[in-house]
Scaffold this active site. Sequence first.
Site, PDB file in Angstrom:
ATOM      1  N   SER A 182       0.611  -1.259   0.127  1.00  0.00           N
ATOM      2  CA  SER A 182      -0.006   0.122   0.122  1.00  0.00           C
ATOM      3  C   SER A 182       0.951   0.924  -0.153  1.00  0.00           C
ATOM      4  CB  SER A 182      -0.575  -0.095   1.248  1.00  0.00           C
ATOM      5  OG  SER A 182      -0.209  -0.561   2.404  1.00  0.00           O
ATOM      6  N   HIS A 210      -5.272  -3.074  -2.968  1.00  0.00           N
ATOM      7  CA  HIS A 210      -4.820  -2.401  -3.990  1.00  0.00           C
ATOM      8  C   HIS A 210      -4.226  -3.085  -5.792  1.00  0.00           C
ATOM      9  CE1 HIS A 210      -4.471   0.989  -1.253  1.00  0.00           C
ATOM     10  NE2 HIS A 210      -3.229   0.004  -0.993  1.00  0.00           N
ATOM     11  N   LYS A 242     -10.869   1.240  -2.282  1.00  0.00           N
ATOM     12  CA  LYS A 242     -10.113   1.924  -2.806  1.00  0.00           C
ATOM     13  C   LYS A 242     -11.051   1.346  -4.926  1.00  0.00           C
ATOM     14  CE  LYS A 242      -7.356   1.543   0.416  1.00  0.00           C
ATOM     15  NZ  LYS A 242      -7.083   0.106   1.509  1.00  0.00           N
TER      16      LYS A 242
HETATM   17  C1  PLP Z   1      -6.959   0.364   3.005  1.00  0.00           C
HETATM   18  C2  PLP Z   1      -6.180  -1.725   3.053  1.00  0.00           C
HETATM   19  C3  PLP Z   1      -6.906  -2.050   4.365  1.00  0.00           C
HETATM   20  C4  PLP Z   1      -7.899  -1.589   4.893  1.00  0.00           C
HETATM   21  O1  PLP Z   1      -8.758  -1.691   4.815  1.00  0.00           O
HETATM   22  P1  PLP Z   1     -10.182  -0.592   4.761  1.00  0.00           P
HETATM   23  O2  PLP Z   1     -11.459  -0.821   4.126  1.00  0.00           O
HETATM   24  O3  PLP Z   1     -10.228   1.129   4.262  1.00  0.00           O
HETATM   25  O4  PLP Z   1     -10.642  -0.651   6.467  1.00  0.00           O
HETATM   26  C5  PLP Z   1      -6.486  -3.043   4.471  1.00  0.00           C
HETATM   27  N1  PLP Z   1      -5.741  -3.252   3.301  1.00  0.00           N
HETATM   28  C6  PLP Z   1      -4.739  -3.094   2.559  1.00  0.00           C
HETATM   29  C7  PLP Z   1      -3.508  -3.321   1.811  1.00  0.00           C
HETATM   30  C8  PLP Z   1      -5.219  -1.637   2.041  1.00  0.00           C
HETATM   31  O5  PLP Z   1      -4.406  -1.134   1.854  1.00  0.00           O
END
Ligand code: PLP
Length: 395
Positions: A182, A210, A242
């Site tokens: 991330s 991602h 995302k």
């Molecule tokens: C954003 C993210 C999460 C968390 O997800 P949310 O729905 O925002 O709680 C988990 N793992 C990764 C790799 C992320 O980038």
Amino acid sequence: MSRPRWDERLATAAAWRAGEDAQRRRRMVERVEGSRAVVDGRLLLNFCSNDYLGLAASTAGVAALQEAAAQHGLGSGGSALVCGHHALHARFEHEAAEWLGFDRALFLPSGYQANLMVLQGLLGPGDVCVQDKLNHACLIDGARLAGAELRRYPHADAAAALRQLQARPEAAAVLATDSVFSMDGDLAPLGALAAAARSEQALLLVDEAHGIGVLGSEGRGACAAAGLTAGAVAVLVVPLGKAFGGQGALVLGEAALIDHLLQSARPYLFSTTALPALAAALSANLQALRRADDRRDQLQRLVRHFREGAQRRGLPLLDSVSPIQPLLLGCNARALAVAAALEERGYWVTAIRPPSVPEGRARLRITLTARHRPAEIDGLLDALAASLEATEAVP
Ligand SMILES: *Cc1c(COP(=O)(O)O)cnc(C)c1O
């Protein structure tokens, strides 16, 4: 012995944050217009959103949300095993499982909760969880919540992951990794990790936050792009905030594993299910995401455009082929200074500091989306070069 005073403890922590340039500030978004956002009263070009495909503005998603909310209201009224599991949740889970080729899917309100749920539901004291050093915080926290032994290997080092598993041959084991990291944007060595998990009879858990929507045919993610199917990946976690442009997460796996989690994982059992209307919106966005090949192609072109332009200008990029393009700056003060200089020029890029990244690895995390235009990226690159120069005096 006297009890520590809370006011003193808070003041000490605040003073430490001020001294380390670690103080954070929430920026207030008033409006989003394509690749721009009105932030604290000012229109800025947004280069820090994870809405990679622009689906947060999906007309089909918004319409589905409105229609479902009009019919079914807002809250689900309970946790999934009490009364919160709605037909719209079931439909979305079914569609997602079929799309990604897994037996079953569970829908949760957030990715953070999904990773807590999977690791707490699978592991306990005496078990081991082997993880990449740069995994997302919620994978780390999940292993802690489970009470399992957490063993972290150097970033993207599959041989080290194998050695960590081999060091605990008697323990039930999960090997967990982000697919696309991330804060660095690079890819995990998924094939080699799957081989390590297989040879050590460990479960492989991959977090596709991602990768989903961006990589693979129909946006099925990094695992699919690497040819890893449901057998090789025991649990796939798919956060939906995302590229999906929504909120929530899916946990996918084979029927027995998903049933085990549903029966026993506390972060699932003791939390209210998300709005049914949200599941309806996500069903609509799933269809849009599958068909978004043109946006995925555009995104890849923009990533190449950005990297070529950065190289021409001598900007120090990390080795990432994803829409996450970090510019490593080192210390917090420098990262903040460059971000502020960029903002003066009309560009919004957040400075990322510890604990989101390791100490001394503060950076600007630039994210590209299919909504950016090449000219906007050229503008960002010029502003970056100028901002780096203008802040050279900052350590
Ligand atoms: C954003 C993210 C999460 C968390 O997800 P949310 O729905 O925002 O709680 C988990 N793992 C990764 C790799 C992320 O980038």
